[in-house]
Write a protein that holds these residues in place. Sequence first.
Motif, PDB file in Angstrom:
ATOM      1  N   GLY A   1      33.747  38.356  43.457  1.00 52.78           N
ATOM      2  CA  GLY A   1      33.773  38.333  42.006  1.00 52.78           C
ATOM      3  C   GLY A   1      34.868  39.212  41.428  1.00 52.78           C
ATOM      4  O   GLY A   1      35.747  39.726  42.135  1.00 52.78           O
ATOM      5  N   ASN A   2      34.822  39.373  40.085  1.00 54.79           N
ATOM      6  CA  ASN A   2      35.800  40.205  39.383  1.00 54.79           C
ATOM      7  C   ASN A   2      35.924  41.567  40.046  1.00 54.79           C
ATOM      8  O   ASN A   2      34.915  42.193  40.385  1.00 54.79           O
TER       9      ASN A   2
ATOM     10  N   ASN B   1      38.047  38.807  43.492  1.00 59.06           N
ATOM     11  CA  ASN B   1      38.418  37.429  43.141  1.00 59.06           C
ATOM     12  C   ASN B   1      39.183  36.724  44.261  1.00 59.06           C
ATOM     13  O   ASN B   1      40.232  36.102  44.027  1.00 59.06           O
ATOM     14  N   CYS B   2      38.676  36.824  45.467  1.00 56.07           N
ATOM     15  CA  CYS B   2      39.340  36.230  46.635  1.00 56.07           C
ATOM     16  C   CYS B   2      38.404  35.308  47.409  1.00 56.07           C
ATOM     17  O   CYS B   2      37.185  35.479  47.379  1.00 56.07           O
TER      18      CYS B   2
ATOM     19  N   ASP C   1      45.506  32.233  38.908  1.00 59.59           N
ATOM     20  CA  ASP C   1      44.852  32.570  37.634  1.00 59.59           C
ATOM     21  C   ASP C   1      44.377  34.017  37.631  1.00 59.59           C
ATOM     22  O   ASP C   1      44.445  34.700  36.606  1.00 59.59           O
ATOM     23  N   PHE C   2      43.874  34.449  38.770  1.00 59.67           N
ATOM     24  CA  PHE C   2      43.267  35.772  38.828  1.00 59.67           C
ATOM     25  C   PHE C   2      44.288  36.867  39.101  1.00 59.67           C
ATOM     26  O   PHE C   2      43.936  38.030  39.220  1.00 59.67           O
ATOM     27  N   VAL C   3      45.561  36.467  39.183  1.00 57.06           N
ATOM     28  CA  VAL C   3      46.646  37.440  39.274  1.00 57.06           C
ATOM     29  C   VAL C   3      47.260  37.672  37.901  1.00 57.06           C
ATOM     30  O   VAL C   3      47.352  38.805  37.402  1.00 57.06           O
TER      31      VAL C   3
ATOM     32  N   GLN D   1      36.148  38.660  30.008  1.00 52.35           N
ATOM     33  CA  GLN D   1      35.209  37.593  29.658  1.00 52.35           C
ATOM     34  C   GLN D   1      34.278  37.235  30.828  1.00 52.35           C
ATOM     35  O   GLN D   1      33.565  36.236  30.761  1.00 52.35           O
ATOM     36  N   ASP D   2      34.303  38.063  31.872  1.00 52.24           N
ATOM     37  CA  ASP D   2      33.419  37.856  33.017  1.00 52.24           C
ATOM     38  C   ASP D   2      33.635  36.486  33.652  1.00 52.24           C
ATOM     39  O   ASP D   2      32.690  35.783  34.029  1.00 52.24           O
ATOM     40  N   ILE D   3      34.883  36.072  33.787  1.00 57.40           N
ATOM     41  CA  ILE D   3      35.228  34.808  34.429  1.00 57.40           C
ATOM     42  C   ILE D   3      35.735  35.139  35.822  1.00 57.40           C
ATOM     43  O   ILE D   3      36.841  35.655  35.988  1.00 57.40           O
ATOM     44  N   ASP D   4      34.935  34.862  36.829  1.00 55.54           N
ATOM     45  CA  ASP D   4      35.300  35.263  38.182  1.00 55.54           C
ATOM     46  C   ASP D   4      35.261  34.093  39.155  1.00 55.54           C
ATOM     47  O   ASP D   4      34.676  33.047  38.876  1.00 55.54           O
TER      48      ASP D   4
END
Length: 795
Positions: free
Chosen positions: A299-300, A311-312, A333-335, A344-347
């Motif tokens: 997760g985040n 986030n991997c 996206d997560f980079v 926004q807790d988007i993981d």
Amino acid sequence: MNSANLFTRLIRHLTVLMLAFSPCLAAVNIYTANYDQSRRGANLNEVLLNTSTVRPSTFGKLWTWPVDGSVFAQPLYVEGVNVPGKGKFNVVYVCTMNDVVYAFDADSANNTLWTIDLRDPANGIDVVSYAEVGRDYKLPIWGNIGIMGAPHIDLATGTMYFVGRTKKTVGAVIDYRYHLHAVDIGTGLSRPYSPRLINGSFNGTAAEGRKQPGNVVLFNAKLHTQRAGLAMAGGQIWVTFAALSDTGPFHGWIFTFDAVTLNITDVFCTTPNGDMGGIWMGARGPAVDELGSVYYQTGNGAFDGRWNWGNCFLKLRFVNGKITIIDWFLPTDFVYYWEILNQQDIDLGSTGPMLIPNTSLVVGASKTSTVYVLQRDDMGGNRTKNNTQAYQFFENRVPGTSNLRNQVKNSVAYYDRGGCLGSWYYVWGEQTTLNAYRFDPVALKFDPVIISQSTMTAPLGSYNGAPSSGNLAVSANGSAPGSGIVWAAIPGYDNGAEFMVGPGWLRAFDAADLSKEVWNSTMNQARDEVGNWAKWVPPVVANGKVFMATFSNRVQVYGLLPPDQATFPWNPAPVVTPSAEALAAGRGFEVDIERKKPCDANYWQGGPFAFNLNGTQVTELNLVRGQKYTWHLNQACTYPFYFTTSPTGGVFDTNRITDGVTGPYTVKQLPNGPAVKNQALRKLPTFFCQNNNITLQVYPNNWNIDGQLQFLTRSYVVNGTLMGSAPTIVMKAGTWCNITLVNSLSWVTPVSFCDYHANQFHCPDTTNLHTHGLHVSPDQDDVTTAVRPNAQYMY
């Protein structure tokens, strides 16, 4: 001995032989989260439930098991468990958030085989409440938070592993604890060395780590929650942790335990020099491949590609006593949008990896609604700005809408439909339709265009993690047409799963056409009501039943209704054909369905085939194009194959023929001849079983012999063929035969009278398969096995 008695004895012995060689499907064991360690969420050995039998008139709630607490952990199912002193049972294992474990007889409304209660108030040991550890503004759970992660059962040793959360109070001091438990699935008794306290540390410079001598991050049992399903790989039990309601400071933790001694063999922290990176995966378990590699989504959290792995996708393996990173992938996206997504807790870790069968690919979705497909041997790391290091990726979202509104959480399943139909990957994100994507077995890639979708959307979620998508599972009889069903447990309200506990629905869709919802629990609300929706828990489908966890202190059991509760017939849409044809008594008719290639646009997926006979609709199941089917007028039938006699002539109304598509097919009258039933009684049928499967179904039947003798007895359907007597099953030396016995008898005695007791008469509605004069292993030829109505058993 007269010939009549000899014939009677012959029939009895052939029945025994037939039961001994009946069906042929693999055992159904749902031993871990999402059914198996590939995490595909599919039971492809389901012979009773299909798109014809799962209807409001024939399928519904059978009974309810009350339990102590909400059920967050997915229930498990194991066939043929030996329970000492009681016999063999199909067993459903249920763990509750009040720290109570149940073993239920899967085929009985009121037979609890054993229970375990981890609480011990006399010694200050109790369950932990949500209010003690969760943040006030998020209340997605009522009450306590004891056992949450789905257990794992090692079928080879008959051991179930689960993690219990408790606290021990001594005066004003409260000690929060996790323990790994290992119990015998037949007795519930603890294995040696069980339970094992879970604690550990990892070197790191995270904020709390800097407060410890030597910069050590300590595992905090109060602040971490064990939500993801357990796994077994490399002789180790793998257990993971994240936060509850993002209450920190927290990290992602992985513990490995020796499966025998339960010793902690290693500890891994995902963000030792940062924070967060929890492993929760929508309560799914990690995927495990044939080499013992274990796949997670985190997760985040912090990321640096060396120490921190937020986030991997992670590919890990237990090597030389250590949890070792083999490979990884970080989506672009997560980079580049890390801060925005984090706020926004988007993981990435909202669902877990799934292995695509017969490939070296792994697939996983996320809260961004993106589906990532990766090569297991070269996952891609993080080398580009547009995710091109990924093998494939595509969006599962409503075009023109924000991808943050179609989050995916434990809402995926996979079904190999066979041949050129390919495999379908089912995804149900929030505020979007249930969608299917076809995996091309030749190109080894998904077609990113939706191939099938539902007509309804999932409820509205919220940006900060409301779990409002459907939890999915698939059941099917292999790739047999018409057998596939996508089951979805879904909340019945918008936004409610974020801030409250509320009612849920169970839905069933045709796996070949998601626009067709064949059944849902609101079609007969009074009978089939689910209760409060259990977050992230998919339906468990096994041997003709669907087991539904709830947050209402109960487990609901659905299945084919007993005859006295079923309503017949249902009314499929008619296909208009030429006018009616009169048929005389004793004559029959034959339907020759035109053969179509499997991938033609109008390919018929199979039954039901319905017709009107003497004013009564008759429905036959799972007919196949290119084959001929024969019925006689004195074999008028209504589903599910309860046969009656029809001695007078009648009208065969071709305007009521239904096969699911618009023809073409032909119907012709057959000449006068004896009834099929009389033939079946006079000539014993023979089936050859050589390295294949046989399915034997047992039904009650009223027989009429030449209009002179009427009686009620058992009839048999072997691989779809009706017969009045048991068949002869022929095998050659050196071959094998799998036999699945399906008990379709109706209950004639109270369930409480049907418990097995040695040397006592069994219920007349209970059956078994037993052989005489054959060398059959005792574990397969067990006279104590009791196959009850609406249940099945594989020999």
